[in-house]
Enzyme design. Structure first.
Site, PDB file in Angstrom:
ATOM      1  N   LYS A 174       0.861  -1.190   0.000  1.00  0.00           N
ATOM      2  CA  LYS A 174       0.000   0.000   0.000  1.00  0.00           C
ATOM      3  C   LYS A 174       0.893   1.235   0.000  1.00  0.00           C
ATOM      4  CE  LYS A 174      -1.569   3.025   2.601  1.00  0.00           C
ATOM      5  NZ  LYS A 174      -1.686   4.191   1.713  1.00  0.00           N
ATOM      6  N   GLY A 227       7.207   5.793   7.605  1.00  0.00           N
ATOM      7  CA  GLY A 227       6.361   6.982   7.641  1.00  0.00           C
ATOM      8  C   GLY A 227       6.525   7.712   8.954  1.00  0.00           C
ATOM      9  N   GLY A 228       5.481   8.383   9.370  1.00  0.00           N
ATOM     10  CA  GLY A 228       5.546   9.238  10.550  1.00  0.00           C
ATOM     11  C   GLY A 228       5.475   8.459  11.858  1.00  0.00           C
ATOM     12  N   GLU A 249      10.221   2.234  10.146  1.00  0.00           N
ATOM     13  CA  GLU A 249      11.204   3.301   9.887  1.00  0.00           C
ATOM     14  C   GLU A 249      10.450   4.616  10.011  1.00  0.00           C
ATOM     15  OE1 GLU A 249      12.788   5.981   8.850  1.00  0.00           O
ATOM     16  OE2 GLU A 249      13.666   5.501   6.901  1.00  0.00           O
ATOM     17  N   CYS A 283      13.855  11.486   5.646  1.00  0.00           N
ATOM     18  CA  CYS A 283      13.859  11.040   7.048  1.00  0.00           C
ATOM     19  C   CYS A 283      15.210  11.310   7.702  1.00  0.00           C
ATOM     20  CB  CYS A 283      13.473   9.574   7.148  1.00  0.00           C
ATOM     21  SG  CYS A 283      14.414   8.503   6.071  1.00  0.00           S
ATOM     22  N   GLU A 384       9.787  16.529  14.106  1.00  0.00           N
ATOM     23  CA  GLU A 384      10.191  16.421  12.698  1.00  0.00           C
ATOM     24  C   GLU A 384       9.248  17.306  11.865  1.00  0.00           C
ATOM     25  OE1 GLU A 384       9.419  12.619  10.815  1.00  0.00           O
ATOM     26  OE2 GLU A 384      11.424  12.600   9.983  1.00  0.00           O
TER      27      GLU A 384
HETATM   28  P1  NDP Z   1       2.072   8.721   7.392  1.00  0.00           P
HETATM   29  O1  NDP Z   1       2.868   8.071   8.428  1.00  0.00           O
HETATM   30  O2  NDP Z   1       0.678   9.094   7.713  1.00  0.00           O
HETATM   31  O3  NDP Z   1       1.996   7.857   6.037  1.00  0.00           O
HETATM   32  C1  NDP Z   1       2.871   6.814   5.654  1.00  0.00           C
HETATM   33  C2  NDP Z   1       2.038   5.666   5.078  1.00  0.00           C
HETATM   34  O4  NDP Z   1       1.219   5.085   6.097  1.00  0.00           O
HETATM   35  C3  NDP Z   1       1.079   6.096   3.977  1.00  0.00           C
HETATM   36  O5  NDP Z   1       0.994   5.068   3.018  1.00  0.00           O
HETATM   37  C4  NDP Z   1      -0.216   6.239   4.737  1.00  0.00           C
HETATM   38  O6  NDP Z   1      -1.335   6.205   3.932  1.00  0.00           O
HETATM   39  C5  NDP Z   1      -0.151   5.062   5.679  1.00  0.00           C
HETATM   40  N1  NDP Z   1      -1.001   5.125   6.850  1.00  0.00           N
HETATM   41  C6  NDP Z   1      -1.517   6.227   7.454  1.00  0.00           C
HETATM   42  N2  NDP Z   1      -2.259   5.859   8.538  1.00  0.00           N
HETATM   43  C7  NDP Z   1      -2.201   4.506   8.612  1.00  0.00           C
HETATM   44  C8  NDP Z   1      -2.752   3.536   9.507  1.00  0.00           C
HETATM   45  N3  NDP Z   1      -3.493   3.876  10.562  1.00  0.00           N
HETATM   46  N4  NDP Z   1      -2.480   2.251   9.277  1.00  0.00           N
HETATM   47  C9  NDP Z   1      -1.711   1.865   8.243  1.00  0.00           C
HETATM   48  N5  NDP Z   1      -1.194   2.731   7.360  1.00  0.00           N
HETATM   49  C10 NDP Z   1      -1.403   4.043   7.536  1.00  0.00           C
HETATM   50  O7  NDP Z   1       2.863   9.909   6.899  1.00  0.00           O
HETATM   51  P2  NDP Z   1       2.294  11.231   6.278  1.00  0.00           P
HETATM   52  O8  NDP Z   1       2.351  11.050   4.851  1.00  0.00           O
HETATM   53  O9  NDP Z   1       1.000  11.702   6.806  1.00  0.00           O
HETATM   54  O10 NDP Z   1       3.374  12.206   6.852  1.00  0.00           O
HETATM   55  C11 NDP Z   1       3.322  12.582   8.212  1.00  0.00           C
HETATM   56  C12 NDP Z   1       4.686  12.801   8.718  1.00  0.00           C
HETATM   57  O11 NDP Z   1       5.395  11.586   8.706  1.00  0.00           O
HETATM   58  C13 NDP Z   1       5.525  13.707   7.880  1.00  0.00           C
HETATM   59  O12 NDP Z   1       5.270  15.038   8.080  1.00  0.00           O
HETATM   60  C14 NDP Z   1       6.875  13.297   8.349  1.00  0.00           C
HETATM   61  O13 NDP Z   1       7.161  13.895   9.559  1.00  0.00           O
HETATM   62  C15 NDP Z   1       6.738  11.827   8.540  1.00  0.00           C
HETATM   63  N6  NDP Z   1       7.222  11.036   7.417  1.00  0.00           N
HETATM   64  C16 NDP Z   1       8.346  10.314   7.585  1.00  0.00           C
HETATM   65  C17 NDP Z   1       8.844   9.583   6.547  1.00  0.00           C
HETATM   66  C18 NDP Z   1      10.072   8.786   6.684  1.00  0.00           C
HETATM   67  O14 NDP Z   1      10.752   8.546   5.700  1.00  0.00           O
HETATM   68  N7  NDP Z   1      10.397   8.295   7.841  1.00  0.00           N
HETATM   69  C19 NDP Z   1       8.203   9.559   5.249  1.00  0.00           C
HETATM   70  C20 NDP Z   1       6.993  10.314   5.180  1.00  0.00           C
HETATM   71  C21 NDP Z   1       6.533  11.016   6.250  1.00  0.00           C
HETATM   72  P3  NDP Z   1      -1.894   7.504   3.170  1.00  0.00           P
HETATM   73  O15 NDP Z   1      -0.882   8.575   3.233  1.00  0.00           O
HETATM   74  O16 NDP Z   1      -2.134   7.001   1.809  1.00  0.00           O
HETATM   75  O17 NDP Z   1      -3.149   7.858   3.892  1.00  0.00           O
END
Ligand code: NDP
Length: 489
Positions: A174, A227-228, A249, A283, A384
């Site tokens: 996903k 992600g976040g 991560e 990140c 962050e």
């Molecule tokens: P998210 O953590 O929300 O998104 C990362 C992925 O997780 C996306 O595919 C998202 O789906 C999915 N996701 C969101 N909620 C859930 C859930 N409850 N269960 C399973 N999957 C889920 O990151 P954001 O894009 O909202 O960014 C938020 C913050 O995260 C950024 O501002 C930054 O600080 C951080 N970030 C860190 C990254 C890294 O490399 N470590 C990369 C990106 C963001 P979808 O977005 O499609 O809803």
């Protein structure tokens, strides 16, 4: 052509939902894609489960799995331009950066291809005498849910897909709802390379509608997420009732420590690149500059002068040096962190606003921003912001530099700049981070593990440990000459 890929077939979403994908650099419509929901996630999981439990992929010899990954690497190279263009349109990133990413992605598939091929027949444990054949074998974990973000869409995906397949797993991917296109292209490449149906499945959709059900479902054995931090915590909790394996991560708030004896020009140059590449949406961004009090004024003056000259632009602007943020919401979040920092006493040295260039008005651009006189208690220093925002703190001496650097809940990466090799080694050893660069910033290679200490995550990607995340160790003990022992007599 529909964009969900389930059980080896391209399909639309059960509920008929679609989403517009727009380029963050200028708002133009890139495409309208199918948007899956819980029913599509369930169908993909059923396909991945069937392919794992009864399909050929988990039992395919490691060397053959490795050869398939090498074919994927070759296809990525053949179609590099199409992949790079798709990535740039979704993210707004400069085309040249997306092209670099595609080279790294092909290298990642190649690395795990070779690692898989060298997998062999396990580890013989030669401890119990000649009549015992005792061996540890490495088997796939099972069905993996791979959830990826928008900043490096295909790179983060490759770091999961390549080791997952190398180990013999099946998966449901996903990607971020904002950046789906290179995941679609990857599914085509995997199919062309000969991956059997059901081993790779793709469901586009939101975290709530597709990601969350994947993290809860008992048919999933492992969740790998990038992600976040807030989402990572939710995923950890969602995985707990069924005790899934997890790999997380979750980003960082990475210190870049510059001592007074650093090579000045290189340190300034890399400090800019560390935080402003991809507008800070990285990140491992070097978002916290810790600079020796002695060097502070000269260093920050030079850095600010150069930051003001960074040219912003869209993917195909060859003069641009960095691009937009991913969305209006994300830009508002970055701006709020800057405003909070200023309220708390930081000094704005440059940036702090969207550009006023009318040519950029339809994109989510934000100027490279330097906040001076920062302190560790400010939210812009410890959270962050994931934008082009550099905070500057001063230190006096090695101990204070290390204490400030480690004063964070994160522990992904960090750098130290000094010409004193003893000090470089000492500081590198004391930083609580998964990666430390000395007189450099951002390089990584697929051979070396990547991941975070503290709340930057759980587990490692890349390197041998990155493959081990997707494997279960099984000890098989064979008694070659069983004879009665007269137990309990
Ligand atoms: P998210 O953590 O929300 O998104 C990362 C992925 O997780 C996306 O595919 C998202 O789906 C999915 N996701 C969101 N909620 C859930 C859930 N409850 N269960 C399973 N999957 C889920 O990151 P954001 O894009 O909202 O960014 C938020 C913050 O995260 C950024 O501002 C930054 O600080 C951080 N970030 C860190 C990254 C890294 O490399 N470590 C990369 C990106 C963001 P979808 O977005 O499609 O809803």
């Amino acid at each position: 052509m529909p964009e969900l890929f389930i059980g080896g077939r391209w399909t639309t979403a059960v509920d008929g939902q679609v989403r517009e994908i727009r380029c963050p650099a200028d708002g133009t419509l890139v495409a309208v894609v199918d948007e899956g929901g819980p029913k599509d996630a369930a169908a993909a999981l059923a396909a991945a489960r069937e392919a794992f439990d009864r399909g050929p992929w988990p039992a395919t010899p490691p060397a053959e799995r490795g050869r398939l990954l090498l074919r994927v690497a070759a296809l990525l190279e053949r179609d590099k331009d199409a992949f790079a263009r798709a990535e740039s349109l979704d993210t707004g990133k400069r085309l040249v950066e997306s092209a670099y990413d595609m080279d790294d992605i092909a290298n990642c598939f190649r690395y795990f291809g070779h690692l898989a091929a060298g997998g062999g027949s396990g580890r013989v444990v030669d401890a119990a005498g000649p009549k015992i054949d005792s061996r540890v074998v490495y088997e796939p974990v099972g069905v993996c849910a791979l959830i990826t973000p928008w900043n490096y869409p295909l790179l983060q995906t490759a770091w999961k897909v390549a080791p997952a397949l190398a180990a013999g797993n099946t998966f449901v991917l996903k990607p971020s709802e904002l950046t789906p296109h290179t995941a679609v292209l990857l599914m085509r490449a995997l199919t062309e390379a000969g991956l059997p149906p059901g081993a790779a499945n793709l469901v586009l959709g939101t975290g709530a509608a597709v990601g969350a059900p994947l993290t809860e479902d008992v048919r999933v054995d492992l969740v790998s997420f990038t992600g976040g931090l807030a989402t990572g915590r939710r995923i950890m909790a969602a995985a707990a009732p069924t005790v899934k394996k997890i790999a997380l991560e979750l980003g960082g708030k990475n210190p870049n420590i510059v001592f007074a004896d650093a090579a000045f020009d290189a340190a300034v140059d890399y400090a800019l690149m560390a935080v402003f590449v991809h507008s800070g949406q990285v990140c491992s961004a070097g978002a916290r500059l810790l600079v020796d009090n002695e060097l502070h004024d000269a260093f920050v003056d030079e850095l600010v002068a150069r930051a003001r000259r960074i040219r912003l632009g869209g993917p195909f602007d060859e003069e641009a040096r960095t691009g937009p943020l991913i969305s209006a919401e994300h830009r508002a979040k970055v701006a709020a962190y800057v405003a909070a920092g200023l309220d708390e006493g930081a000094v704005l040295r440059c940036g702090g606003a969207p550009p006023d260039d009318p040519a950029l008005k339809d994109g989510f651009f934000y100027l490279p921003t330097v906040l001076d006189d920062c302190t560790p208690n400010m939210s812009v220093v410890h959270d962050e912001s994931f934008g082009p925002v550099l905070t500057v703190e001063r230190f006096r001496g090695e101990n204070e530099a290390v204490a400030l650097a480690n004063d964070t809940i994160y522990g992904l990466a960090g750098a130290v700049w000094t010409q004193d090799s003893g000090r470089a080694r000492r500081v590198a050893g004391r930083l609580r981070a998964g990666t430390v660069w000395i007189n450099d910033f951002h390089p990584y290679v697929p051979q070396a593990e990547w991941g975070g200490m503290k709340q930057s995550g759980v587990g490692r990607e890349l390197g041998p440990a990155g493959l081990a995340e997707y494997q279960e160790a099984k000890h098989i003990w064979r008694n070659t000459e069983p004879v009665p022992q007269r137990w309990f007599e």
